[in-house]
Scaffold this motif. Structure first.
Motif, short mmCIF file in Angstrom:
data_model
loop_
_atom_site.label_atom_id
_atom_site.label_comp_id
_atom_site.label_asym_id
_atom_site.label_seq_id
_atom_site.Cartn_x
_atom_site.Cartn_y
_atom_site.Cartn_z
N LEU A 133 31.10 25.30 -21.95
CA LEU A 133 32.27 25.86 -21.27
C LEU A 133 33.03 26.82 -22.18
CD1 LEU A 133 33.50 25.66 -18.47
CD2 LEU A 133 35.08 23.94 -19.35
N ALA A 134 33.08 26.52 -23.48
CA ALA A 134 33.77 27.40 -24.42
C ALA A 134 33.03 28.73 -24.56
CB ALA A 134 33.90 26.72 -25.77
N ILE A 135 31.69 28.67 -24.64
CA ILE A 135 30.91 29.90 -24.74
C ILE A 135 31.06 30.71 -23.45
CG2 ILE A 135 28.60 30.86 -25.10
CD1 ILE A 135 27.86 28.24 -26.50
N ALA A 136 31.01 30.03 -22.32
CA ALA A 136 31.14 30.70 -21.02
C ALA A 136 32.47 31.42 -20.91
CB ALA A 136 30.99 29.68 -19.89
N THR A 137 33.52 30.83 -21.42
CA THR A 137 34.84 31.45 -21.36
C THR A 137 34.87 32.76 -22.14
OG1 THR A 137 35.89 29.28 -21.15
CG2 THR A 137 37.28 31.11 -21.86
#
Length: 472
Positions: A154-158
């Motif tokens: 989720l952090a990479i996606a953000t």
């Protein structure tokens, strides 16, 4: 450190080149065509580049290679036919009517803004709940596999979403198309290099790969059973390339119909020659080396065959591909909301860029929030094909009916959209033994019969074959 430096440098370079192309462009706050169609300024090179990169991204490279078989080539090869149908059949109609969105054709045809709004809403549901989160998920999965990161998906996606949204929010379609094209040169160059190095790693041999993974003729239990090539396969392509706002918007932004058609032809050549190599070869090579890896296949093979100094370049290419698809989908979603819903129902004098920015931010946040819903999918690309049938087949049905018949009441069309979605959902849920592509073909035929029956028997209107909208 070298990988990160190369990654950041190439990512910044694409942004700088895009800015240089767009630096003298001005947008009128109330001009939807300028913001969403680049003022009709794209030449065939940028049309072809944007068409290709909007479609080819991490969910394509990660998803198709994750299947580790040749059968998946049929989806992309049929895409060549889809592009030709866009150029020959649909673009002449869109240009003749001066459409800014594909849904505008439906309003003109059925004489109802409600049909336009209903179809736009279906597009938005697909974009926001399927395409945006899947793009972010697959790109995050790839980057984590490539670099061995321990960072949550989720952090990479953000981070990817923020970078991609910047193009759509601040540059409109012109910036999106330009970044698509330059990103495409980088992506396909790196993807072809990976394919070559992967073949070299396995000594150009697939001796460990089972025969069923090397065939183009799928049996009834395969992902692509051969009969679907003659039933519904073309319907998915027709929807995607000819009636899907995210794709068609690029061709509508060309300087002329002929320039748009040239862009389609160039994109078709790329799809017939380069795309089959980059979506199948690395996956088969990974199977030769490691066996079945699923959606982690592409990141694994790239990390193995690319020299350390080039992994940063490839990461930049993959992130660029995701950003171009993400910002393209974001821009088209904003166009659908602003042109088909906000200006038509809420405020016809609204400031277009301002509303577009707010809408894009909201859609980007929703895409990020939905990423966890796709974690763990058995085959992400196959899941996408199934999910889009719920809205793509009903939408394609009303386009075909609109082109083929005069005298269809808008109320019959809205009823058909609901009927089609329910029919497809019921067919895939309750009739599990039949491939979803077959169900799509059956649904389309039932939709046509339903629309004509409601139009005649309930609404008392007689439909006749139309010759006015078909291209000469």
């Amino acid at each position: 450190m070298l990988q990160l430096t190369v990654f950041l440098a190439l990512t910044a370079a694409i942004g700088a080149i895009t800015w240089w192309h767009c630096r003298h462009c001005r947008r009128d706050g109330g001009d939807t065509r300028d913001f969403f169609l680049a003022g009709g300024s794209l030449n065939w090179v940028f049309v072809a580049g944007s068409l290709t990169l909007t479609n080819i991204n991490t969910d394509t490279l990660v998803g198709w290679n994750g299947n580790q078989m040749l059968l998946i080539l049929w989806w992309e090869l049929f895409g060549v036919l889809g592009l030709l149908l866009l150029a020959w059949v649909f673009l002449p109609v869109y240009y003749r009517l001066g459409c800014a969105t594909v849904t505008e054709l439906l309003e003109r045809r059925y004489g109802s803004r409600h049909v336009r709004a209903t179809v736009a809403s279906l597009f938005l549901l697909g974009n926001v709940f399927v395409f945006l989160p899947v793009m972010l998920y697959t790109s995050s999965l790839f980057l984590r596999s490539l670099f061995g990161l321990e960072i949550p998906l989720l952090a990479i996606a953000t981070g990817v979403a923020i970078l991609g949204a910047a193009y759509a929010i601040f540059g409109g379609l012109r910036a999106v198309a330009i970044s698509d094209t330059y990103s495409g040169v980088l992506l396909f160059g790196m993807a072809l290099l990976v394919s070559y190095l992967a073949l070299d790693r396995v000594d150009w041999s697939f001796s460990n790969v089972p025969a069923e993974r090397l065939t183009l003729i799928g049996d009834s239990t395969s992902l692509v059973p051969w009969p679907i090539l003659f039933t519904g396969m073309i319907l998915w392509q027709l929807y995607y390339w000819s009636t899907n706002q995210t794709i068609t918007q690029r061709a509508l932004a060309a300087t002329s119909l002929k320039e748009a058609q040239r862009g389609c032809y160039a994109a078709a050549v790329i799809r017939a020659t380069i795309v089959p190599i980059v979506i199948a070869v690395p996956g088969l090579c990974a199977y030769q080396l490691h066996g079945e890896l699923g959606d982690a296949t592409y990141g694994t093979i790239v990390s193995e065959v690319l020299p350390t100094g080039l992994t940063g370049a490839f990461a930049a290419a993959m992130v660029a591909a995701t950003m171009t698809s993400f910002n393209s989908t974001l821009n088209s979603s904003a166009a659908l909301y602003v042109c088909d819903l906000h200006l038509r129902y809420f405020n016809p004098t609204a400031n277009v860029p301002r509303i577009s920015v707010l809408t894009s931010v909201l859609f980007a946040l929703l895409g990020i929030a939905l990423v966890p819903a796709y974690i763990g999918a058995e085959s992400i690309i196959q899941l996408i094909q199934q999910l889009i049938g719920v809205f793509s087949i009903p939408i394609l049905s009303v386009f075909i009916i609109g082109l083929a018949f005069d005298g269809i009441d808008a109320r019959a069309i809205i009823a058909t959209l609901v009927f089609g979605a329910l029919t497809y959902w019921a067919g895939t849920s309750l009739w599990g033994g039949l491939h979803f592509v077959h169900i799509g073909a059956i649904t389309l035929l039932l939709n046509a019969v339903f629309a004509l029956a409601v139009n005649r028997l309930i609404l008392g209107r007689r439909a006749t074959f139309s010759r006015t909208l078909l291209p000469s």
